[in-house]
Design an enzyme around this catalytic site. Structure first.
Site, PDB file in Angstrom:
ATOM      1  N   HIS A   9      19.639  86.233  36.370  1.00  0.00           N
ATOM      2  CA  HIS A   9      19.238  86.814  35.086  1.00  0.00           C
ATOM      3  C   HIS A   9      19.878  86.063  33.918  1.00  0.00           C
ATOM      4  O   HIS A   9      20.868  85.345  34.071  1.00  0.00           O
ATOM      5  CB  HIS A   9      19.614  88.291  35.027  1.00  0.00           C
ATOM      6  CG  HIS A   9      21.096  88.540  35.049  1.00  0.00           C
ATOM      7  ND1 HIS A   9      21.911  88.321  33.969  1.00  0.00           N
ATOM      8  CD2 HIS A   9      21.899  88.978  36.050  1.00  0.00           C
ATOM      9  CE1 HIS A   9      23.152  88.624  34.273  1.00  0.00           C
ATOM     10  NE2 HIS A   9      23.181  89.016  35.540  1.00  0.00           N
ATOM     11  N   GLU A  79      24.047  93.793  41.829  1.00  0.00           N
ATOM     12  CA  GLU A  79      25.241  92.953  41.820  1.00  0.00           C
ATOM     13  C   GLU A  79      26.383  93.599  42.608  1.00  0.00           C
ATOM     14  O   GLU A  79      26.347  94.786  42.927  1.00  0.00           O
ATOM     15  CB  GLU A  79      25.668  92.685  40.366  1.00  0.00           C
ATOM     16  CG  GLU A  79      26.906  91.814  40.181  1.00  0.00           C
ATOM     17  CD  GLU A  79      26.801  90.401  40.768  1.00  0.00           C
ATOM     18  OE1 GLU A  79      26.649  90.257  41.995  1.00  0.00           O
ATOM     19  OE2 GLU A  79      26.904  89.439  39.991  1.00  0.00           O
TER      20      GLU A  79
END
Length: 198
Positions: A9, A79
């Site tokens: 990202h 994550e």
């Protein structure tokens, strides 16, 4: 057999300042949105058998700005859970715990998040790799997710232990590609961005 493409990202405020950003659902910065848009030319003309994204907003927004369609959320792509180190920089951790290393020491549980060891992140990466195995037989697969998770996933794809993800520095807003050479997984591209002349 298709290639496995990995998109990290775009930048967030915490990735810019080096703060561990696991489950906190942060937005992209203006630069992060530009990084996400810059992925579009790298993906143009490619077709994918499957596109998965982390359920966190920074990954979903990156996929959207990169022009991806038919994107499916995958909870195992979130994550690393940094536990008590969520939002804390490595430099700050070293003040009270000199020599600490995420890849070998893991994190302590926090008041809000339990934290994960490298092995636990590796188990999630293994589940993702199992889920995409069939789709890779039909073509390329793209995963849009986070730096540490994608580094662990790369290590596991290459047959290495989760902690060997430390070997693969991964920048925000980049595209990487894992392929096969003589039937064995290899890194074909890493930290790719559009050229400045493009």
């Amino acid at each position: 057999m298709g290639d496995l493409l990995l998109a990290r990202h775009g930048e967030t405020e915490w990735s810019r300042s080096g703060r561990h950003t696991g489950r906190s659902d942060l937005s992209l910065t203006r630069d992060g949105e530009a990084q996400a848009r810059a992925l579009a030319p790298l993906l143009e003309g490619r077709s994918f058998a499957l596109v998965l994204t982390s359920p966190l907003a920074r990954a979903r927004r990156t996929a959207e700005l990169a022009g991806l369609a038919d994107v499916l959320p995958e909870p195992d792509l979130r994550e690393w859970d940094y536990g008590d180190y969520e939002g804390v920089t490595t430099a700050d951790i070293h003040r009270t715990r000199p020599g600490w290393n995420l890849w070998t020491d893991g994190v302590p549980p926090g008041p809000e998040f339990p934290g994960e060891s490298p092995g636990q992140v590796g188990e999630r990466a293994d589940r993702v790799l199992s889920k995409v195995a069939g789709a890779l037989g039909a073509g390329d697969v793209l995963l849009v997710a986070h730096g540490h998770l994608l580094r662990v996933l790369t290590a596991r794809r290459l047959g290495l232990p989760p902690a060997d993800g430390r070997l693969f520095r991964l920048e925000t807003g980049t595209l990487s590609r894992l392929s096969l050479e003589h039937g064995s997984p290899v890194i074909a591209e890493w930290n790719t961005r559009p050229s400045a002349t493009a």
